[in-house]
Design a protein around this motif. Structure first.
Motif, PDB file in Angstrom:
ATOM      1  N   LEU A   5       0.873  -1.173   0.000  1.00 41.79           N
ATOM      2  CA  LEU A   5       0.000   0.000   0.000  1.00 41.79           C
ATOM      3  C   LEU A   5       0.912   1.226   0.000  1.00 41.79           C
ATOM      4  CD1 LEU A   5      -2.500   1.799   0.642  1.00 41.79           C
ATOM      5  CD2 LEU A   5      -2.268   1.107   3.026  1.00 41.79           C
ATOM      6  N   LEU A   6       0.793   2.031  -1.041  1.00 39.32           N
ATOM      7  CA  LEU A   6       1.614   3.234  -1.165  1.00 39.32           C
ATOM      8  C   LEU A   6       0.856   4.395  -0.535  1.00 39.32           C
ATOM      9  CD1 LEU A   6       4.307   3.364  -2.668  1.00 39.32           C
ATOM     10  CD2 LEU A   6       3.058   4.094  -4.711  1.00 39.32           C
ATOM     11  N   VAL A   7       1.476   5.060   0.433  1.00 33.08           N
ATOM     12  CA  VAL A   7       0.829   6.218   1.056  1.00 33.08           C
ATOM     13  C   VAL A   7       1.639   7.453   0.664  1.00 33.08           C
ATOM     14  CG1 VAL A   7       0.098   7.291   3.226  1.00 33.08           C
ATOM     15  CG2 VAL A   7      -0.045   4.813   2.941  1.00 33.08           C
ATOM     16  N   GLY A   8       1.112   8.233  -0.261  1.00 31.63           N
ATOM     17  CA  GLY A   8       1.839   9.377  -0.820  1.00 31.63           C
ATOM     18  C   GLY A   8       2.566   8.947  -2.085  1.00 31.63           C
ATOM     19  N   ARG A  28       4.128  -6.351  -5.132  1.00 31.17           N
ATOM     20  CA  ARG A  28       3.235  -5.719  -6.102  1.00 31.17           C
ATOM     21  C   ARG A  28       2.521  -4.559  -5.408  1.00 31.17           C
ATOM     22  NH1 ARG A  28      -2.140  -6.491  -7.319  1.00 31.17           N
ATOM     23  NH2 ARG A  28      -2.368  -8.209  -5.857  1.00 31.17           N
ATOM     24  N   ILE A  29       2.461  -3.416  -6.074  1.00 26.48           N
ATOM     25  CA  ILE A  29       1.731  -2.275  -5.497  1.00 26.48           C
ATOM     26  C   ILE A  29       0.248  -2.480  -5.772  1.00 26.48           C
ATOM     27  CG2 ILE A  29       1.425   0.236  -5.563  1.00 26.48           C
ATOM     28  CD1 ILE A  29       4.458   0.320  -6.413  1.00 26.48           C
ATOM     29  N   ALA A  30      -0.508  -2.656  -4.690  1.00 24.89           N
ATOM     30  CA  ALA A  30      -1.900  -3.068  -4.851  1.00 24.89           C
ATOM     31  C   ALA A  30      -2.898  -2.035  -4.345  1.00 24.89           C
ATOM     32  CB  ALA A  30      -2.111  -4.386  -4.104  1.00 24.89           C
ATOM     33  N   ALA A  31      -2.387  -0.980  -3.689  1.00 31.26           N
ATOM     34  CA  ALA A  31      -3.308   0.028  -3.151  1.00 31.26           C
ATOM     35  C   ALA A  31      -2.588   1.355  -3.010  1.00 31.26           C
ATOM     36  CB  ALA A  31      -3.850  -0.433  -1.803  1.00 31.26           C
ATOM     37  N   ILE A  32      -3.355   2.430  -3.047  1.00 26.10           N
ATOM     38  CA  ILE A  32      -2.751   3.779  -2.971  1.00 26.10           C
ATOM     39  C   ILE A  32      -3.611   4.692  -2.111  1.00 26.10           C
ATOM     40  CG2 ILE A  32      -3.874   4.344  -5.211  1.00 26.10           C
ATOM     41  CD1 ILE A  32      -0.640   6.022  -4.394  1.00 26.10           C
ATOM     42  N   VAL A  33      -2.923   5.499  -1.269  1.00 25.70           N
ATOM     43  CA  VAL A  33      -3.578   6.618  -0.599  1.00 25.70           C
ATOM     44  C   VAL A  33      -2.878   7.870  -1.094  1.00 25.70           C
ATOM     45  CG1 VAL A  33      -4.135   7.775   1.562  1.00 25.70           C
ATOM     46  CG2 VAL A  33      -4.049   5.270   1.487  1.00 25.70           C
ATOM     47  N   GLU A  34      -3.597   8.740  -1.754  1.00 19.04           N
ATOM     48  CA  GLU A  34      -3.003   9.975  -2.283  1.00 19.04           C
ATOM     49  C   GLU A  34      -4.145  10.963  -2.530  1.00 19.04           C
ATOM     50  OE1 GLU A  34       0.329  11.445  -3.356  1.00 19.04           O
ATOM     51  OE2 GLU A  34      -1.259  12.945  -3.385  1.00 19.04           O
ATOM     52  N   PRO A  35      -4.156  12.070  -1.788  1.00 12.97           N
ATOM     53  CA  PRO A  35      -5.256  13.025  -1.966  1.00 12.97           C
ATOM     54  C   PRO A  35      -5.239  13.739  -3.309  1.00 12.97           C
ATOM     55  CG  PRO A  35      -3.664  13.825  -0.340  1.00 12.97           C
ATOM     56  CD  PRO A  35      -3.257  12.450  -0.703  1.00 12.97           C
ATOM     57  N   ASP A  36      -4.048  13.845  -3.912  1.00 14.46           N
ATOM     58  CA  ASP A  36      -3.961  14.553  -5.192  1.00 14.46           C
ATOM     59  C   ASP A  36      -4.501  13.660  -6.322  1.00 14.46           C
ATOM     60  OD1 ASP A  36      -2.674  16.877  -6.760  1.00 14.46           O
ATOM     61  OD2 ASP A  36      -1.932  15.079  -7.747  1.00 14.46           O
ATOM     62  N   PHE A  38      -4.412  13.826  -9.637  1.00 12.82           N
ATOM     63  CA  PHE A  38      -3.520  13.453 -10.738  1.00 12.82           C
ATOM     64  C   PHE A  38      -2.595  12.305 -10.323  1.00 12.82           C
ATOM     65  CE2 PHE A  38       0.583  13.657 -12.844  1.00 12.82           C
ATOM     66  CZ  PHE A  38       0.204  13.570 -14.171  1.00 12.82           C
ATOM     67  N   ARG A  39      -1.989  12.436  -9.143  1.00 10.63           N
ATOM     68  CA  ARG A  39      -1.022  11.419  -8.714  1.00 10.63           C
ATOM     69  C   ARG A  39      -1.707  10.084  -8.378  1.00 10.63           C
ATOM     70  NH1 ARG A  39       2.780  15.512  -5.174  1.00 10.63           N
ATOM     71  NH2 ARG A  39       3.861  16.380  -6.979  1.00 10.63           N
ATOM     72  N   ARG A  40      -2.883  10.183  -7.761  1.00  7.44           N
ATOM     73  CA  ARG A  40      -3.595   8.939  -7.418  1.00  7.44           C
ATOM     74  C   ARG A  40      -3.963   8.183  -8.700  1.00  7.44           C
ATOM     75  NH1 ARG A  40      -7.116  11.187  -5.022  1.00  7.44           N
ATOM     76  NH2 ARG A  40      -8.829  11.026  -6.501  1.00  7.44           N
ATOM     77  N   ASN A  41      -4.469   8.919  -9.681  1.00  4.71           N
ATOM     78  CA  ASN A  41      -4.846   8.264 -10.941  1.00  4.71           C
ATOM     79  C   ASN A  41      -3.636   7.737 -11.694  1.00  4.71           C
ATOM     80  OD1 ASN A  41      -7.607   8.476 -10.702  1.00  4.71           O
ATOM     81  ND2 ASN A  41      -7.590  10.603 -11.395  1.00  4.71           N
ATOM     82  N   GLU A  42      -2.538   8.490 -11.604  1.00  9.87           N
ATOM     83  CA  GLU A  42      -1.301   8.032 -12.233  1.00  9.87           C
ATOM     84  C   GLU A  42      -0.879   6.676 -11.640  1.00  9.87           C
ATOM     85  OE1 GLU A  42       2.025  10.600 -11.349  1.00  9.87           O
ATOM     86  OE2 GLU A  42       3.384   9.452 -12.621  1.00  9.87           O
ATOM     87  N   ALA A  43      -0.946   6.583 -10.306  1.00 12.27           N
ATOM     88  CA  ALA A  43      -0.569   5.326  -9.640  1.00 12.27           C
ATOM     89  C   ALA A  43      -1.537   4.210 -10.033  1.00 12.27           C
ATOM     90  CB  ALA A  43      -0.569   5.515  -8.124  1.00 12.27           C
ATOM     91  N   CYS A  54      -8.104   2.510  -4.179  1.00 13.99           N
ATOM     92  CA  CYS A  54      -7.553   3.860  -4.333  1.00 13.99           C
ATOM     93  C   CYS A  54      -8.263   4.782  -3.338  1.00 13.99           C
ATOM     94  CB  CYS A  54      -7.776   4.378  -5.753  1.00 13.99           C
ATOM     95  SG  CYS A  54      -6.935   3.400  -7.004  1.00 13.99           S
ATOM     96  N   PHE A  55      -7.486   5.461  -2.506  1.00 12.05           N
ATOM     97  CA  PHE A  55      -8.081   6.263  -1.439  1.00 12.05           C
ATOM     98  C   PHE A  55      -7.503   7.668  -1.424  1.00 12.05           C
ATOM     99  CE2 PHE A  55      -7.839   1.824  -0.261  1.00 12.05           C
ATOM    100  CZ  PHE A  55      -9.141   1.534   0.124  1.00 12.05           C
ATOM    101  N   THR A  56      -8.331   8.595  -0.935  1.00 11.28           N
ATOM    102  CA  THR A  56      -7.846   9.979  -0.805  1.00 11.28           C
ATOM    103  C   THR A  56      -7.347  10.255   0.612  1.00 11.28           C
ATOM    104  OG1 THR A  56     -10.097  10.667  -0.323  1.00 11.28           O
ATOM    105  CG2 THR A  56      -9.338  10.925  -2.611  1.00 11.28           C
ATOM    106  N   SER A  57      -7.609   9.347   1.538  1.00 15.06           N
ATOM    107  CA  SER A  57      -7.102   9.569   2.901  1.00 15.06           C
ATOM    108  C   SER A  57      -6.799   8.231   3.570  1.00 15.06           C
ATOM    109  CB  SER A  57      -8.134  10.327   3.746  1.00 15.06           C
ATOM    110  OG  SER A  57      -9.205   9.460   4.087  1.00 15.06           O
TER     111      SER A  57
END
Ligand code: NAD
Length: 432
Positions: A5-8, A28-36, A38-43, A54-57
């Motif tokens: 889980l990538l945070v940021g 394997r990167i399987a989850a993301i927390v990123e409020p931005d 553009f960056r969240r969608n990029e991941a 995919c989470f914003t917080s």
């Protein structure tokens, strides 16, 4: 296979994700927390992350329970604790960017929480993982230079790096970023000192420093406030934002971070307009809200009487880190950026010394960030997740506590103009 889980997903997030991608059979990167967005969608696109992961917080993510094996937390300094605690409580193992925090209470709270939840928490002290410092550690461990008597290190921060990060940039102000210069830049160096000398505990610290050059009174006569707007001397100024950011496009991920898109997609017109408007990198280098020191010296006395000193000087012509360790039987001396050091031992035959050079330049490629530390840190983290043996560099939270407490003590001493500060350990200084 372990899932991450990538945070940021800012600068450091991109670096570690790229390193993790080199080990597709292991992680394997399987989850993301990123409020931005553009960056969240990029991941999401790049790693093929499912929408529901995919989470914003962190709060929204934590509400789903544990959805991956481990976390890589690369949020900015101030967010490390608040974004880590809820995930540690769920039992995630974690790779956490430095500095862990800027105060002792939170540092020990995190250490305690990790222990309570059985979380393996590693801190990104990337320099420990470089072939250079790793080989020095191995020399120390071999006993070749005997017991450590004294360690001297220096970090020289090059002018443009100092400008983009610590004068105009996002680590320039303690209130805003949460870190002092020593914590943001040299928690690595103090960590290295404590790690190399880890048969003793740091006990007493003194420190002096301040802001010397890039302050308003040193601005050229008639200088404006923004290089591209109101400065009649801009053309002759070697620190001009035009030179650094437009002509040389120095550290574009910092200069154009405000666009929240791939820096290579920012046009020249957009860059110029932003430097003229509110981009912090468009400010006169002498007229910013920077309050972090541009030079600082730190002296440490360890529980066994050994000593260490560290100097940080920002704004120099040539960047680099040097080290000189003196032991009871010999010494080590080198310069990180040369990837070489010498080991000297006393030669009773000549009453002089014998010297051998350890040359690691073949072990570090041009693409290797942080002198090869970034890639090796991720490799060790992956080994940690798979329960495999770790390198000598491996830094778990307990090891990082000594370095961080020393930084806090140094900054306290700095505030008191060099008065000594004793480091008090909750565990009584287990290395004593
Ligand atoms: N180990 C090293 O040598 C090294 C080098 C440089 C920076 N750092 C550290 O790495 C950290 C990150 O630095 P950076 O330059 O990558 O920062 P960054 O600003 O480029 O990236 C941080 C990301 O976190 C995101 N974010 C903000 N709030 C969040 C939240 N609540 N939850 C999740 N994500 C959130 C931001 O949108 C951003 O994309 C800092 O603490 C910095 O000091 C370490």
């Amino acid at each position: 296979m372990k899932t991450l889980l990538l945070v940021g997903f800012g600068d450091r997030g991109h670096v570690y994700a790229a390193e993790a991608e080199k080990h597709p059979d292991k992680v394997r990167i399987a989850a993301i927390v990123e409020p931005d967005d553009f960056r969240r969608n990029e991941a999401k696109e790049r790693f093929g992350i499912a929408e529901e992961n995919c989470f914003t917080s962190v709060e929204a993510c934590a509400a789903k329970g544990k959805i991956a094996d481990a976390v890589i937390n690369t949020t900015m300094d101030r967010l490390h604790i608040v974004t880590s605690l809820p995930l540690i409580a769920l039992g995630y193992d974690m790779l956490l960017e430095k500095p862990v925090t800027n105060n002792k209470e939170e540092l020990l709270q995190l250490e305690k929480s990790a222990a309570e939840h059985g979380c393996k928490l590693m801190v990104c002290h990337v320099l420990r993982y470089t072939p250079f410092y790793r080989a020095i550690k191995e020399v120390v461990l071999s006993g070749e230079i005997g017991r450590i008597v004294d360690i001297q290190t220096n970090e020289f921060v090059a002018l443009c790096h100092a400008s983009h990060s610590y004068i105009r940039g996002k680590w320039n102000n303690r209130e805003k970023c949460g870190s002092s210069m020593l914590l943001a830049k040299c928690c690595h160096d103090i960590d290295l000192i404590c790690w190399l000398n880890n048969t003793a505990a740091p006990a007493r610290v003194t420190s002096m420093g301040g802001r010397y050059f890039f302050v308003e009174k040193n601005a050229p006569k008639n200088a404006g406030t923004r290089c591209l707007v109101d400065c009649p001397v801009e053309k002759d100024c070697i620190y001009s934002a035009r030179k650094l950011s437009l002509e040389h496009d120095f550290f574009p991920w910092l200069a154009w971070d405000c666009f929240k898109k791939d820096p290579s997609a920012v046009t020249m017109e957009e860059k110029e307009a932003s430097l003229k408007a509110d981009n912090v990198h468009g400010r006169c280098i002498f007229k910013t809200d920077a309050d972090v020191v541009d030079r600082q010296t730190v002296s440490i006395r360890f529980s066994d009487g050994s000593l260490a000193t560290h100097g940080m000087i920002a704004g120099v012509a040539k960047a680099g880190r040097d080290i000189h360790i003196v032991g009871t039987l010999g010494e080590v001396q080198g310069f990180l950026e040369e990837n070489k050091f010498v080991v000297r031992t006393y030669d009773p035959e000549t009453l002089f010394h014998k010297e051998r050079t350890v040359d690691l330049s073949q072990n570090v490629g041009g693409e290797d960030r942080h002198s090869g530390g970034d890639s090796r840190l991720i490799e060790d983290f992956i080994r940690l997740l798979h329960g495999e043996p770790l390198s000598v560099s491996s830094t778990v939270i307990q090891d990082s506590v000594y370095g961080h407490l020393t930084v806090f003590a140094a900054d306290e001493s700095l505030e008191k103009d060099g008065e000594p500060v004793d480091i008090v350990f909750e565990d009584g200084g287990k290395r004593k």
